[in-house]
Structures are given as structure tokens and as C-alpha cells.
Scaffold this motif. Structure first.
Motif, mmCIF file in Angstrom:
data_model
loop_
_atom_site.group_PDB
_atom_site.id
_atom_site.type_symbol
_atom_site.label_atom_id
_atom_site.label_comp_id
_atom_site.label_asym_id
_atom_site.label_seq_id
_atom_site.Cartn_x
_atom_site.Cartn_y
_atom_site.Cartn_z
ATOM 1 N N MET A 1 0.820 -1.221 0.000
ATOM 2 C CA MET A 1 0.000 0.000 0.000
ATOM 3 C C MET A 1 0.852 1.268 0.000
ATOM 4 O O MET A 1 0.404 2.304 -0.491
ATOM 5 C CB MET A 1 -0.967 0.005 1.188
ATOM 6 C CG MET A 1 -2.182 -0.873 0.982
ATOM 7 S SD MET A 1 -3.003 -0.653 -0.627
ATOM 8 C CE MET A 1 -3.631 1.000 -0.470
ATOM 9 N N GLU B 1 10.431 3.588 6.632
ATOM 10 C CA GLU B 1 10.214 2.142 6.513
ATOM 11 C C GLU B 1 11.421 1.458 7.134
ATOM 12 O O GLU B 1 12.558 1.772 6.780
ATOM 13 C CB GLU B 1 10.044 1.793 5.015
ATOM 14 C CG GLU B 1 10.309 0.369 4.618
ATOM 15 C CD GLU B 1 9.283 -0.637 5.140
ATOM 16 O OE1 GLU B 1 8.088 -0.477 4.903
ATOM 17 O OE2 GLU B 1 9.737 -1.608 5.813
ATOM 18 N N ARG C 1 13.226 -2.062 0.881
ATOM 19 C CA ARG C 1 11.912 -1.545 0.437
ATOM 20 C C ARG C 1 11.898 -0.017 0.411
ATOM 21 O O ARG C 1 11.358 0.605 -0.492
ATOM 22 C CB ARG C 1 10.821 -2.003 1.396
ATOM 23 C CG ARG C 1 10.369 -3.390 1.114
ATOM 24 C CD ARG C 1 9.174 -3.700 1.964
ATOM 25 N NE ARG C 1 9.189 -5.130 2.220
ATOM 26 C CZ ARG C 1 8.404 -5.750 3.061
ATOM 27 N NH1 ARG C 1 7.523 -5.077 3.759
ATOM 28 N NH2 ARG C 1 8.471 -7.039 3.222
ATOM 29 N N ASN D 1 -1.815 -3.100 10.625
ATOM 30 C CA ASN D 1 -3.022 -2.568 11.278
ATOM 31 C C ASN D 1 -2.830 -2.046 12.702
ATOM 32 O O ASN D 1 -3.265 -0.933 13.024
ATOM 33 C CB ASN D 1 -4.099 -3.661 11.347
ATOM 34 C CG ASN D 1 -4.593 -4.076 9.980
ATOM 35 O OD1 ASN D 1 -4.151 -3.551 8.968
ATOM 36 N ND2 ASN D 1 -5.508 -5.024 9.935
ATOM 37 N N HIS E 1 -1.539 1.461 13.305
ATOM 38 C CA HIS E 1 -2.197 2.636 12.726
ATOM 39 C C HIS E 1 -2.512 3.709 13.762
ATOM 40 O O HIS E 1 -2.138 4.870 13.596
ATOM 41 C CB HIS E 1 -3.495 2.234 12.014
ATOM 42 C CG HIS E 1 -3.259 1.467 10.757
ATOM 43 N ND1 HIS E 1 -4.264 1.065 9.915
ATOM 44 C CD2 HIS E 1 -2.116 1.010 10.177
ATOM 45 C CE1 HIS E 1 -3.766 0.403 8.894
ATOM 46 N NE2 HIS E 1 -2.466 0.354 9.032
ATOM 47 N N TRP F 1 2.740 -10.616 8.871
ATOM 48 C CA TRP F 1 1.974 -9.968 9.939
ATOM 49 C C TRP F 1 0.467 -10.151 9.753
ATOM 50 O O TRP F 1 -0.294 -10.073 10.733
ATOM 51 C CB TRP F 1 2.341 -8.477 10.027
ATOM 52 C CG TRP F 1 1.896 -7.659 8.837
ATOM 53 C CD1 TRP F 1 2.621 -7.391 7.714
ATOM 54 C CD2 TRP F 1 0.619 -7.021 8.660
ATOM 55 N NE1 TRP F 1 1.878 -6.641 6.830
ATOM 56 C CE2 TRP F 1 0.642 -6.389 7.393
ATOM 57 C CE3 TRP F 1 -0.537 -6.928 9.434
ATOM 58 C CZ2 TRP F 1 -0.442 -5.671 6.894
ATOM 59 C CZ3 TRP F 1 -1.634 -6.203 8.933
ATOM 60 C CH2 TRP F 1 -1.563 -5.588 7.681
ATOM 61 N N TYR G 1 -7.949 5.027 -5.354
ATOM 62 C CA TYR G 1 -6.867 5.517 -4.488
ATOM 63 C C TYR G 1 -6.496 6.983 -4.756
ATOM 64 O O TYR G 1 -6.355 7.762 -3.810
ATOM 65 C CB TYR G 1 -5.625 4.619 -4.596
ATOM 66 C CG TYR G 1 -5.886 3.197 -4.159
ATOM 67 C CD1 TYR G 1 -6.144 2.892 -2.834
ATOM 68 C CD2 TYR G 1 -5.901 2.160 -5.074
ATOM 69 C CE1 TYR G 1 -6.406 1.584 -2.426
ATOM 70 C CE2 TYR G 1 -6.149 0.853 -4.687
ATOM 71 C CZ TYR G 1 -6.398 0.581 -3.360
ATOM 72 O OH TYR G 1 -6.660 -0.706 -2.970
#
Ligand code: NAD
Length: 363
Positions: free
Chosen positions: A14, A35, A40, A75, A78, A163, A295
């Protein structure tokens, strides 16, 4: 007016999708990424010409050259990350689920109010062009008569691992992952009526794959205006993702299929390399899926709100209403009853705490 300078937190699937969406967002410039995975982080920075990279989100929040933070981490991170970003004075767009508990949601509401910054969650489907058109048509009372029901289906083949299968990181299974989309899409299509009651069945069909997480759920939502909605979510669907929305009126009905129905089909006896599952036999190749999934509409809405001083479409208040329905669904399934709203449950309760994966004897 100067561009809104954006920093992305989380450079996975995402993070990359938002970077691409931001390229198509007027008035936005992606300037930083945070990150922990160096490969990545550098890959996203290289692909999108990002100036600054950080190993930790806190460094990005301290970056005075960032106005808007987009959170695309797992999640459970967040709500804590969003609160930190807001307290650091950043406008914040958070991937779904915005928060896993009502207590977290209320803390975020306070943080947004006290900081005076925009806080939005990434419900892209309400910006998907096909569903925006469906919603326009759903307003045609002459054509549809009384709209009394909606049905939304969101089924995928489920996550592979990592995860996504850790209950502490994900907070819930298919109902948390896909139920957010289904519930908010129904609310938005119906003009966001107040929900009065939820009845649900929540199951783990493939316990070998998903363990304590739910992989299939059906919800029946009753609204104060007398209309109803049915949401069906699943991590068990082979043969390609299905996202459909239907609106039923006394004189007409509407149906949108996000991935099919614009005339592009193809056939091969082998396999199309660039087509998502299914990629052999008769297939319906997606095109411009980032745009068609809404998006760029989601990022544009937040950037416009910042530049024009308006509110965002997907506010923390909307999230609170969505989460209450999801929590009520878990409780309904656990207690085998219709659950009335407002929800009577501890605000700290996590979705999976209100439910439990059925044991082998139960199934
Ligand atoms: N709206 C949608 O259509 C949609 C689709 C898929 C996923 N999502 C949501 O997006 C989020 C991310 O999912 P994904 O598929 O990109 O997962 P992913 O595993 O591909 O990416 C998550 C990234 O976050 C990084 N990360 C972990 N801890 C971090 C931290 N403390 N700070 C910064 N980065 C950290 C990971 O290293 C990883 O690169 C999830 O919450 C998911 O629900 C939304």
C-alpha cells in the motif's frame, strides 16, 4: 498555493500504491518515506524520486518539510502512529482500519481536534469512479422507487502470511480486513443513515491457514430509516477477487462489479503474465486498477481539504460508526444474537476479543 508535502510510513504494497496515487494527485508532492526495511525504503524512494528516507516513523514525524503523513503500516500500528503524527502537527491519512478499538478511535478524535489537523482513513472504494456513478444513480428516486436494501460482497483469496496472520498485528480476519470496505461502502451509498442493529455469522472455515482469525462473515445491518444492508466478506475465494455492490429499490435496482463489466475480456490456453488471478482461460484483465479502485480520489480528497480548509470525506467520526458495526458483528456471532447499537461493550475491546475462533467441535 504551495504543494502539500507528503511522507509515507510503510513502503510495502500500500505504500507503493499510495506513492503511485500521489503522482496523480493535484497539489501533492511525495518528499519522504519511513520504513524499517532498508531495501523496500530505497526501492520506493528510487522509483518515485523521493528526497528523504527514514528508518523510523518518528524521524519522519520530526521532519519539518512534511505536511501530510500517509500511514500504510500493519493494522495495529495505525492508531499509535496516527496519534504521534497528529501530535507532531501533521495532517494524517491512515489506511484502513483507522483504529482497532473504540478507545483508540476516541483518542485519535481528540488528537485531531487538539492539533487542528486533518485526519482521514483510506476508504478508497467511496472514490472508485464506478461506485461514484452507482451512488449518483442510487439518488434517482423516480427510477428506483423506495430503496430498501443493499448488498455488498468483498471476497479475496486471503493473505499469504507474515503480519497478516498474527492476531496481535492484524486485530481480526476477513471481517476487519474487508468488512471495513463493505460496511463503509454500504453506509456511504445509503447516505450514511444511523445503524440500529447488527446480526452476523462469523466463521473460520480454513483453520489450517487462518488459525484464530475469521475468514468468512455475513452481516445484516438494520438502519434507523428502515432500510437494510447485507455484507459478505471472505478470504476464501479462488479464481479472482470479487467486489460488487447492489442497491435494491421498489421500482429498480443497480449493480456494480468493480473488476468486471466494461467489456474487456480475453482468452488464453496458457497464461497472461500481466493479469491478476485468474490469468488463464477466459479472463477479464483489469486496467488502471489504482485509478479504478479510487486511491487517487482518496489522496486528492485529503489534499484538497488541506489546501481549501474543508473537511475530509472519511473522517474519524465515520470510522467510529464503521468500527462499531464491525465490533457488533463479532459480538453478534459470538453470542448468537441480534446486537442493538449503540454498542454495549468495553471501549478497549479488540475485535477478536469479542469473538473467538470456533473449536473443531463447534464447526
Ligand atoms: N485500501 C486497500 O485497498 C488496502 C489494500 C491492502 C492493504 N491495505 C492496508 O494497508 C496496510 C498495509 O498493508 P500492506 O498490504 O501494504 O502490507 P505490507 O506488509 O505490504 O506493508 C507494510 C509495510 O509496513 C512496514 N512497517 C512495519 N512496521 C513499521 C513501522 N513501525 N513504521 C513504518 N513502516 C513499518 C513493513 O516493513 C512493510 O514494508 C494495512 O493496514 C492494510 O489493511 C489497504
Amino acid at each position: 498555493m504551495a504543494d502539500v508535502r507528503v511522507g509515507i510510513v510503510g513502503a510495502g504494497f500500500m505504500g507503493e500504491t499510495h506513492a503511485e496515487a500521489l503522482r496523480r494527485t493535484r497539489g501533492a508532492r511525495l518528499v519522504a518515506v519511513a520504513e524499517p526495511d532498508a531495501a523496500r525504503r530505497e526501492e520506493l524512494a528510487r522509483a518515485h524520486g523521493v528526497e528523504r528516507t527514514h528508518g523510523a516513523a518518528a524521524e519522519l514525524f520530526a521532519d519539518g518539510g512534511v505536511d501530510l503523513v500517509v500511514i500504510a503500516a500493519p493494522n495495529a500500528l495505525h492508531a499509535p502512529l496516527a496519534e504521534e503524527a497528529l501530535r507532531a502537527g501533521k495532517h494524517t491519512l491512515v489506511e484502513k482500519p483507522l483504529a482497532l478499538t473504540l478507545a483508540e478511535t476516541r483518542r485519535l478524535k481528540a488528537a485531531a481536534r487538539e492539533s487542528g489537523r486533518r485526519l482521514a482513513f483510506g476508504e478508497n472504494l467511496v472514490f472508485a469512479p464506478k461506485l461514484v456513478r452507482l451512488r449518483e444513480l442510487a439518488r434517482d428516486a423516480e427510477a428506483l422507487g423506495t430503496v430498501y436494501h443493499q448488498r455488498h460482497v468483498f471476497q479475496t483469496c486471503g493473505p499469504e502470511g507474515g503480519w497478516w496472520l498474527d492476531p496481535a498485528a492484524v486485530g481480526g480476519g476477513a471481517l476487519v480486513d474487508l468488512g471495513c470496505h463493505a460496511v463503509e461502502t454500504c453506509r456511504w451509498l445509503a447516505g450514511r443513515p444511523e445503524a440500529r442493529a447488527v446480526t452476523a455469522r462469523v466463521r473460520t472455515v480454513d483453520a489450517a491457514r487462518f488459525g484464530p482469525l475469521d475468514d468468512f462473515a455475513v452481516l445484516w445491518i438494520e438502519y434507523a430509516d428502515g432500510s437494510t444492508a447485507q455484507c459478505e466478506v471472505s478470504w476464501l475465494r479462488p479464481g479472482g477477487e470479487e467486489v460488487t455492490a447492489e442497491v435494491f429499490g421498489t421500482r429498480g435496482l443497480l449493480r456494480a462489479d468493480l473488476w468486471k463489466g466494461m467489456g474487456l475480456s480475453a482468452f488464453t490456453e496458457t497464461r497472461f503474465a500481466s493479469v491478476w488471478e485468474p490469468s488463464s482461460g477466459w479472463v477479464h484483465p483489469e486496467w488502471d486498477w489504482i485509478w479504478n479502485s479510487g486511491y487517487p480520489g482518496s489522496t486528492q480528497n485529503v489534499v484538497d481539504a488541506i489546501l481549501e480548509g474543508t473537511d475530509v470525506e472519511e473522517t474519524v467520526d465515520e470510522w467510529e460508526a464503521v468500527l462499531e458495526i464491525l465490533l457488533a458483528a463479532y459480538l453478534s456471532a459470538a453470542e448468537d444474537r441480534r446486537v442493538e447499537l449503540p454498542l454495549d461493550a468495553p471501549p478497549e475491546a479488540l475485535p477478536l476479543e469479542l469473538w473467538r475462533a470456533p473449536s473443531a467441535e463447534d464447526r
